[in-house]
Design a protein around this motif. Structure first.
Motif: not given
Length: 375
Positions: A54-62
């Motif tokens: 499980d991991t994550s990445a920065p994103a521009t979520v609309t």
């Protein structure tokens, strides 16, 4: 679900989780990566009931949302595109755009995907590079024989009084042991065995992390967890125990010898070329004039002989080893950046110990069974 994410960040997240995907998933949904977009981050997860990542990445979520996508396909696509990647979920299809490339991907049924396991509380903290090095070293002794599954695992032993975590492995012909001091390890003495491949993959992926929080398996969960700031991996512990190593390693020796690792490896590989069988022994003769003579082959076939310098403390000794096992041990020692190996002997028919010259008690100890010579 609708978002924009940098290709490098997405590739790193997908790569971290995709390594946990099963090669032959028992059900189709376990071949998927779970994408969860919310709070300016894209979370990427994988789980096959034995290992989760499980991991994550920065994103521009609309637009927040979740989707399950074929992991291998997504990994292949993300590795080939460049620039910003735009993801948009429309019904049961995921639209992926990057530069001039456009992909329409089917989704897998979310309702059939299992819930990710609870990683449990932190038991202690270790530096990422040190843990990765220790696991890589002891993995050199892991068995490749699936007939005895427990020998395909790496043992982890916590000593509360000493404040240490010891990693160890054996295939019955050699035994590798490495100890680490860890921070904040506040739990009772415990021992577990973790599948070697999963543990090696997880620690390699976290090599660049300055610290890793670990959770040891409990009777309720049976999960071993590695957790960094943005990554979490859980691995289900194996049932059973590895042989206890404490009584196998002798503490008194009749002879010791120091040899440069690079020279010994090169000579071993040359002499092993004449062996008709991969496991054919090579004979090592340590002489009092500080010469180590290596011999391989038989009188009926090709033969080879080579010499390297050594520093012998004790009487002359002749012993034989499987050349592959000997080379594996030398390779494991070089991960500590040591230049010379110290052999510790009790007799030509009893196990020898290999360790880095000048190393401390926590460094790698590699116990190697000799091969009896005939004739």
């Amino acid at each position: 679900m609708k978002l924009t994410v940098d290709q490098a960040d997405l590739a790193a997240a997908v790569g971290y989780t995709a390594r946990s995907l099963p090669s032959r998933p028992p059900v189709p949904v376990l071949a998927g990566l779970l994408l969860d977009a919310a709070d300016r981050r894209l979370r990427v997860s994988a789980f096959d009931y034995e290992v989760s990542a499980d991991t994550s990445a920065p994103a521009t979520v609309t637009e927040n949302g979740r989707a399950l996508i074929s992991g291998r396909l997504l990994s292949d696509i993300v590795s080939t595109v460049r620039g910003d990647v735009r993801l948009e979920l429309t019904g049961s299809r995921m639209l992926l755009k990057a530069g001039s490339a456009r992909f329409t991907l089917p989704t897998l049924p979310l309702e059939e995907y299992p819930a990710l396991p609870d990683p449990g509380p932190t038991a202690g903290t270790l530096p990422g590079p040190a843990l990765a090095e220790a696991v890589t070293q002891v993995a050199s002794a892991v068995s490749k024989d699936e007939a005895l599954p427990i020998l395909t695992g790496i043992g982890l032993r916590h000593d509360n009084k000493a404040g240490t975590l010891t990693a160890y492995a054996t295939d019955r012909y050699r035994f590798a042991v490495r100890t680490l001091t860890w921070k904040d390890a506040n739990l009772p003495d415990c021992t577990t065995v973790i599948p070697a491949k999963a543990l090696t993959d997880a620690t390699k992926a976290a090599t660049d992390d300055s610290t890793i929080d670990l959770s040891m398996p409990t009777a309720n969960s049976g999960l071993f967890t590695l957790r960094t700031e943005h990554h979490t991996t859980t691995i289900r512990a194996m049932e059973g125990e590895l042989p206890k190593y404490e009584t196998l390693f002798p503490t008194e020796f009749t002879a010791t010898a120091t040899v440069e690792i690079a020279a010994l490896k090169a000579a071993t590989q040359r002499v092993a070329l004449v062996s008709t069988k991969k496991e054919g022994p090579i004979k090592l003769t340590f002489t009092t004039d500080n010469t180590l003579t290596l011999e391989g082959g038989t009188s009926d076939d090709a033969q080879a002989i080579d010499n390297v310098d050594t520093n012998l403390d004790g009487g002359e000794l002749t012993i034989a080893f499987n050349p592959t096992y000997l080379t594996d041990g030398l390779n494991a020692l070089t991960t500590e950046s040591v230049e010379s190996v110290q052999f510790q002997f009790t007799s030509p028919t009893k196990p020898a110990i290999l360790r880095g010259h000048g190393s401390d008690d926590q460094a790698l100890r590699y116990l190697l069974m000799p091969i009896r010579l005939t004739g």
